[in-house]
Each structure stands twice: as C-alpha cells, then as structure tokens.
Design a protein around this motif. Structure first.
Motif, PDB file in Angstrom:
ATOM      1  N   UNK A  90      26.668  -1.139 -18.781  1.00 23.82           N
ATOM      2  CA  UNK A  90      26.055  -1.012 -17.453  1.00 23.82           C
ATOM      3  C   UNK A  90      26.077   0.462 -17.079  1.00 23.82           C
ATOM      4  N   UNK A  91      25.037   1.173 -17.512  1.00 27.88           N
ATOM      5  CA  UNK A  91      24.968   2.622 -17.317  1.00 27.88           C
ATOM      6  C   UNK A  91      24.230   3.001 -16.031  1.00 27.88           C
ATOM      7  N   UNK A  92      23.603   2.013 -15.390  1.00 30.49           N
ATOM      8  CA  UNK A  92      22.782   2.309 -14.226  1.00 30.49           C
ATOM      9  C   UNK A  92      21.308   2.408 -14.573  1.00 30.49           C
ATOM     10  N   UNK A  93      20.980   2.258 -15.859  1.00 31.38           N
ATOM     11  CA  UNK A  93      19.589   2.286 -16.317  1.00 31.38           C
ATOM     12  C   UNK A  93      19.358   1.080 -17.219  1.00 31.38           C
ATOM     13  N   UNK A  94      18.429   0.212 -16.849  1.00 33.18           N
ATOM     14  CA  UNK A  94      18.194  -0.989 -17.642  1.00 33.18           C
ATOM     15  C   UNK A  94      17.665  -0.636 -19.023  1.00 33.18           C
ATOM     16  N   UNK A  95      16.814   0.369 -19.096  1.00 31.50           N
ATOM     17  CA  UNK A  95      16.280   0.764 -20.400  1.00 31.50           C
ATOM     18  C   UNK A  95      17.390   1.267 -21.315  1.00 31.50           C
ATOM     19  N   UNK A  96      18.293   2.093 -20.770  1.00 36.20           N
ATOM     20  CA  UNK A  96      19.383   2.625 -21.583  1.00 36.20           C
ATOM     21  C   UNK A  96      20.340   1.512 -21.996  1.00 36.20           C
TER      22      UNK A  96
END
Length: 225
Positions: A90-96
């Motif tokens: 859960x990096x804050x970016x769905x793509x990442x």
C-alpha cells in the motif's frame, strides 16, 4: 530411500517447547509435495498420497486429515510457498501497488516454482478437481487482495468507481500467464511496466483519442452480459 521427518515427542515422551507436532507434520507434507513436483521428471499424475506420506514420515490418514484430495494438497503446497511474497503493498498509488505485486509474480514464475505452476495448469486442463483447487486455494485469495487494492485506488480518486474490476485484472494478469505458458516473448519486469502503462491508460475517466470507450465506461456493457 526417502528421508523421514521425525515428528515424535522428545524428552521421554514430553512434548518439547516450540512448534507443535501437528504443525511440523503439516509443513513436512507440504515440503514433500513441493520437492516431488519441482523435479522436471515428475508430473501431477506421478504424485501419490502414499509417496508424500512416506517422504514426510507420516501416515496416509494424516495427509487426508488436512487434504481430501491430491489436487487440494498440490494447490495448497504451491500457495503456501508463495503467498507471503505476493501480498499487495500500500504505497498510496494503485498503479505502483499492482505493478510491484506483478513483478513478484513474474519472479516466481521464472523460478523453480514456475515449473510447479506449469504442472498444475497443464494437468488442470484434463482434471477439473486440480484446476478448481488452484482457483479456490491460490487465485481467489490473490484476487480478493487485488480487489481491495483497486478499492483503495477508487477511494483516493485514482480510478473511476464504475470500473470493471474483473476486466482490468484480467487485462493485467492474463498476458503474464500467456507469456509464461507460450514463451513467445520475454517475461520480465520491463514487460510488467509496459503492460501497466498500457492498461492503466485505459482507466482514465475521459475517453482517449481514437477509442470508443475506456475500461471504466465498458463496465456497464460487460455487467449486462
């Protein structure tokens, strides 16, 4: 001769501290299954509960206590060996988040575990119990995590709420399995990045030039099927 795993009590019959005997037996069975199937000389049809039990140092009844079928055992053996590596961050970016998890999957497919995947998918084409066990015990839990990752993206406004989540995930992961099974092109991290760029471009709420609809607007049509 197969090496057996000693799961008996120590210290004169008193159970020693640490891992419970049943847990050690459970892990020994899974490890024996993986060891057998990772050999390129062996396939699903060659595996027997008897051989697994003998290698693990347990009785057949112990194996059947946890796994009703050989298919369930094989699916669990694979899932247990890779699950910890395939959680979504859960990096804050769905793509990442998704691209990092896809990179881990590619790493597994290119490792020794990849041979086991090919054994399961190959044998599963003629054995419904095996492919169903693989779906239920490996794919569905991963899919549930993927849905949660997409929901986070929707809540952050990165994705449209009307997005067809199944279509998006199939578009992302289907090509990985295609390259893995057919081998017509390279399966590597660069392919993951290019694939994510292409697929996530289609999730934009505005229609891209030359396209009749994005994946987001396509969800209505597919939902009516």
């Amino acid at each position: 001769m197969s090496k057996s795993v000693n799961i008996g009590n120590e210290n004169g019959g008193k159970r020693s501290p640490g891992r419970p005997r049943s847990a050690r037996a459970h892990q020994a069975i899974l490890s024996s299954t993986l060891k057998f199937l990772e050999s390129k000389e062996n396939g699903f049809a060659d595996l027997t509960i008897e051989s697994v039990a003998a290698e693990a140092g347990v009785g057949k009844a112990t194996v059947y206590r946890w796994w009703p079928t050989k298919a369930a055992l094989v699916a669990d053996a694979f899932a247990s060996s890779v699950t910890q590596k395939l959680h979504f961050p859960d990096t804050g970016s769905v793509r990442k988040d998704i691209s990092l998890q896809m990179r881990q999957l590619v790493k597994i497919l290119r490792s020794r575990r990849g041979h086991l995947v090919s054994v399961i998918l190959g044998a599963g084409q003629s054995d419904n119990t095996l492919i169903r066990a693989f779906r239920d015990r490996f794919l569905k839990p991963r899919r549930a995590e993927a849905y949660a990752t997409l929901r986070r993206g929707i809540e952050r406004g990165e994705l449209d709420a009307s997005l067809n989540q199944d279509l998006l995930l199939d578009a992302l992961y289907g090509p990985l399995y295609m390259r893995f099974l057919i081998g017509h092109n390279t399966l590597n991290p660069a392919f993951v990045d290019d694939l994510c760029d292409l697929v996530f471009a289609g999730t934009e709420t505005r229609e891209l030039p030359g396209s009749s609809r994005s994946l987001a607007s396509a969800s209505g049509a597919h939902g009516a099927d």
